[in-house]
Scaffold this motif. Structure first.
Motif, short mmCIF file in Angstrom:
data_model
loop_
_atom_site.label_atom_id
_atom_site.label_comp_id
_atom_site.label_asym_id
_atom_site.label_seq_id
_atom_site.Cartn_x
_atom_site.Cartn_y
_atom_site.Cartn_z
N SER A 1 28.28 9.76 36.85
CA SER A 1 28.60 9.28 38.11
C SER A 1 27.33 8.51 38.75
O SER A 1 27.35 7.54 39.66
CB SER A 1 28.89 10.67 39.16
OG SER A 1 27.63 11.33 39.10
N ALA B 1 36.68 0.30 47.12
CA ALA B 1 36.80 1.78 47.55
C ALA B 1 36.23 2.75 46.69
O ALA B 1 35.73 3.76 47.10
CB ALA B 1 38.32 1.82 47.20
N GLU B 2 36.21 2.23 45.32
CA GLU B 2 35.53 3.34 44.38
C GLU B 2 33.97 3.48 44.84
O GLU B 2 33.37 4.70 44.98
CB GLU B 2 35.34 2.82 43.10
CG GLU B 2 36.85 3.02 42.21
CD GLU B 2 36.73 2.69 40.83
OE1 GLU B 2 35.94 3.34 40.05
OE2 GLU B 2 37.26 1.57 40.60
N GLU C 1 32.60 3.05 47.63
CA GLU C 1 32.76 3.79 49.10
C GLU C 1 32.66 5.28 48.89
O GLU C 1 32.18 6.12 49.31
CB GLU C 1 33.48 3.28 49.89
CG GLU C 1 33.28 2.03 50.71
CD GLU C 1 34.38 1.47 51.71
OE1 GLU C 1 34.36 1.10 52.53
OE2 GLU C 1 35.77 1.54 51.21
N SER C 2 33.53 5.60 47.88
CA SER C 2 33.94 6.95 47.60
C SER C 2 32.65 7.79 47.01
O SER C 2 32.16 8.84 47.28
CB SER C 2 35.09 7.15 46.58
OG SER C 2 36.05 6.68 47.42
N ALA C 3 31.97 6.93 45.91
CA ALA C 3 30.80 7.33 45.35
C ALA C 3 29.59 7.39 46.53
O ALA C 3 29.06 8.55 46.25
CB ALA C 3 30.43 6.39 44.37
N ALA D 1 30.00 8.19 49.70
CA ALA D 1 30.44 9.42 50.54
C ALA D 1 30.14 10.74 49.57
O ALA D 1 29.75 11.81 50.33
CB ALA D 1 31.94 9.38 50.63
N ALA D 2 30.51 10.68 48.12
CA ALA D 2 30.35 11.95 47.50
C ALA D 2 29.09 12.22 47.45
O ALA D 2 28.65 13.51 47.12
CB ALA D 2 30.87 11.61 46.21
#
Length: 598
Positions: A436, A587-588, A590-592, A594-595
């Motif tokens: 990740s 989008a990926e 942004e998700s990373a 946020a995670a």
């Protein structure tokens, strides 16, 4: 890793040295060939025709002239490319520069002959010529472009004068920018005390993990460019004035129109692509704001755009990078992988930054299928991607190698096809099995590239268009150039980046060369991504079709070549679909972020 550990290219397969008898003989031979071409052109009265009829004598003359012209152009190109390799890696090599100037002077008549050749072909019944000549039938694209260009030529004497004045006008201003940029340095503290570094090394600090270092490098760069801003502003005004004057005299309706013919596209295609890009800007702004969150700053400064993300910035060694690129290529095909391996083995790459060496990167084709790659490797994944990108150009040259030089002249819109494809192969290879932490680094790397090619290049297009508009009345001052650059960057980046980079007009050598050099890079990125998507969802027939496309980029226009794969580049929907791939990456990312709780 030190600069001394990085490879330098081997140019000895072409000539042992500038002092060698082989080089001197080749130079003498090329000059003699140019003189012989002048005699041959006069013999066959190669110039604008008043009658377009084709008879046996015309067919024979066309075949003789075209065959001889290919041979002469090949000889001259090898010498030009060889000398360019020497000059761009050592701005202090006065011997190479003197030979480059000598060859440029000797080749001026060849440029005039090419203008006459275009007029000759363009005022002939090209359909009848292709029917009667099997050789001419292989040159349909060249002949059709000659028809377009012949309609915009000035008189023969005026075109000859334009060529004669080029070396002391356009080319001289461009050379001034190149030499001043290569020799420019700046004092900067990169964490070990203040050092005087070449500008290529200072700009590389934009990817440093320490924000204070990045900011100091940006500030040092601003001061450095300002110190040479007066001569560079004079160079830019001179170049744009030259280009605009000739454009008007050649009866083109706009400054961008000549580039459409040169790039093998039409205004509809350019408008469709740019409309789709502008639609995507808010998505790129989301990426920039997500990166600001990751870095813990309210808004990205210009010196943050290339900042590394992730827990630790990985430094790639040269051996590791070259092996990785070759293995990524090999996953696509053995032909591509073996090609990369041979390029490393045969020392095609000049990798390290040093004073006197130009910044950036390029691939130089020297002889059919054989290239050399210049880059400034510092160990980031961006550098790994650059290596793959430039080797993609070299692979393109390999596929073009079966054609004569007049059939290898690829429009800039298609010149980026293989480089983007190879970059994407490398990115996907790195993404497979990545943790990740590594994934967010890779996503940021590819999004930085996409940001540059879609968003920043649009700001460059706006800037160049604005310079032309204002230059029609008078020269622009340094302050006006900086203000215009900032205005155009703001139009593209909106409020997602602050401060910007007002000196980018001085940084980018592209402004000092061909008109509107940059937008074809956007075309190349999005067309390359579209092709890569087809590859991921297609049968094994894709690979031979793809190699054939690369081999054909000098023999067909961009619209026709895209149609071979069922792609309509005149439709905004195609460009949106390619940009959707980038939206998915955003989008990926942004998700990373946020995670990670940022």
């Amino acid at each position: 890793m030190t600069v001394a550990d990085l490879p330098r290219w081997d140019l000895t397969p072409f000539f042992p040295s500038l002092d060698s008898s082989e080089f001197r003989q080749a130079l003498d031979s090329a000059e003699a060939e140019i003189r012989a071409m002048q005699v041959l052109f006069d013999k066959h009265n190669v110039r604008r025709r008043t009658e377009s009829e084709v008879d046996t004598a015309l067919v024979t003359a066309w075949e003789d002239v075209t065959t001889a012209l290919n041979g002469t152009l090949e000889e001259v190109h090898l010498l030009e490319a060889y000398l360019a390799c020497l000059v761009t890696t050592n701005a202090k090599d006065e011997i190479a520069q003197s030979f480059e100037s000598r060859l440029e002077t000797a080749a001026q008549p060849l440029q005039q002959l090419m203008t006459r050749y275009t007029a000759w072909c363009g005022t002939t019944d090209i359909d009848e010529l292709q029917k009667r000549s099997p050789l001419a039938a292989q040159y349909g694209y060249l002949l059709s472009r000659a028809q377009q260009l012949a309609g915009h030529q000035m008189s023969e004497s005026e075109e000859a004068l334009a060529v004669d004045l080029r070396s002391s006008g356009l080319a001289a201003w461009g050379a001034l920018h190149g030499k001043m940029s290569a020799l420019l340095s700046a004092p900067v503290d990169a964490g070990k005390g203040v050092e005087q570094l070449p500008l290529s090394a200072v700009r590389a600090l934009a990817a440093d993990a320490d924000r204070a270092v990045r900011q100091r490098a940006w500030e040092a760069e601003q001061v450095a460019w300002e110190s040479v801003s007066v001569p560079l502003a004079a160079a830019l005004n001179g170049i744009k004035g030259w280009q605009q004057t000739l454009r008007a005299r050649r009866s083109f309706g706009s400054d961008v129109e000549p580039t459409l013919i040169a790039n093998g596209i039409d205004a509809i295609t350019l408008e469709a692509m740019q409309a789709a890009c502008i639609e995507s800007f808010p998505d790129f702004h989301r990426y920039l704001r997500a990166k600001a969150k990751w870095l813990g700053v309210p808004v990205l400064a210009w010196w943050d755009i290339s900042a590394p993300v992730g827990k630790e910035a990985r430094i790639w060694g040269w051996a590791e990078a070259s092996e990785f690129v070759a293995s990524s290529f090999n996953r696509y095909s053995a032909r591509l992988g073996d090609f990369a391996t041979a390029a490393f083995r045969d020392e095609w790459v000049d990798a390290g930054p040093r004073l006197g060496k130009e910044g950036g990167a390029y691939c130089m084709g020297l002889s059919p299928g054989v290239s050399r790659v210049l880059m400034n490797f510092s160990g980031s994944f961006t550098d790994v991607s650059t290596l793959a990108h430039e080797l993609g150009h070299a692979y393109h040259n390999l596929n073009l190698g079966k054609h004569a030089i007049l059939q290898r002249r690829t429009p800039s819109t298609l010149a980026e096809t293989a480089s983007i494809f190879c970059e994407t192969l490398t990115f996907d290879g790195a993404l497979q099995g990545a943790s990740s932490d590594d994934t967010i680094v890779l996503l940021d790397t590819v999004l930085q590239r996409n940001l540059q090619v879609v968003v920043d290049i649009h700001s460059r297009f706006l800037f160049e268009r604005g310079v032309f508009q204002r230059r029609a009345q008078r020269n622009l001052t340094v302050t006006e150039l900086c203000d215009l650059m900032t205005e155009c960057q703001r139009a593209a980046y909106d409020s997602a980046v602050d401060p910007l980079h007002p000196w980018m007009w001085a940084v980018k050598g592209h402004y000092y060369g061909p008109t509107f050099y940059n937008y074809p890079y956007t075309y190349g990125l999005l067309f390359g991504l579209g092709l890569y998507s087809l590859y991921r969802n297609s049968s094994d027939t894709f690979k031979p079709q793809y190699d054939d496309l690369l081999a054909s980029t000098g023999t067909a226009d961009a619209v026709s070549l895209a149609a071979r794969f069922g792609i309509d580049v005149t439709s905004t929907s195609f460009w949106r679909a390619s940009l959707d791939i980038i939206r998915g990456q955003i989008a990926e990312f942004e998700s990373a972020v946020a995670a990670a709780g940022k």
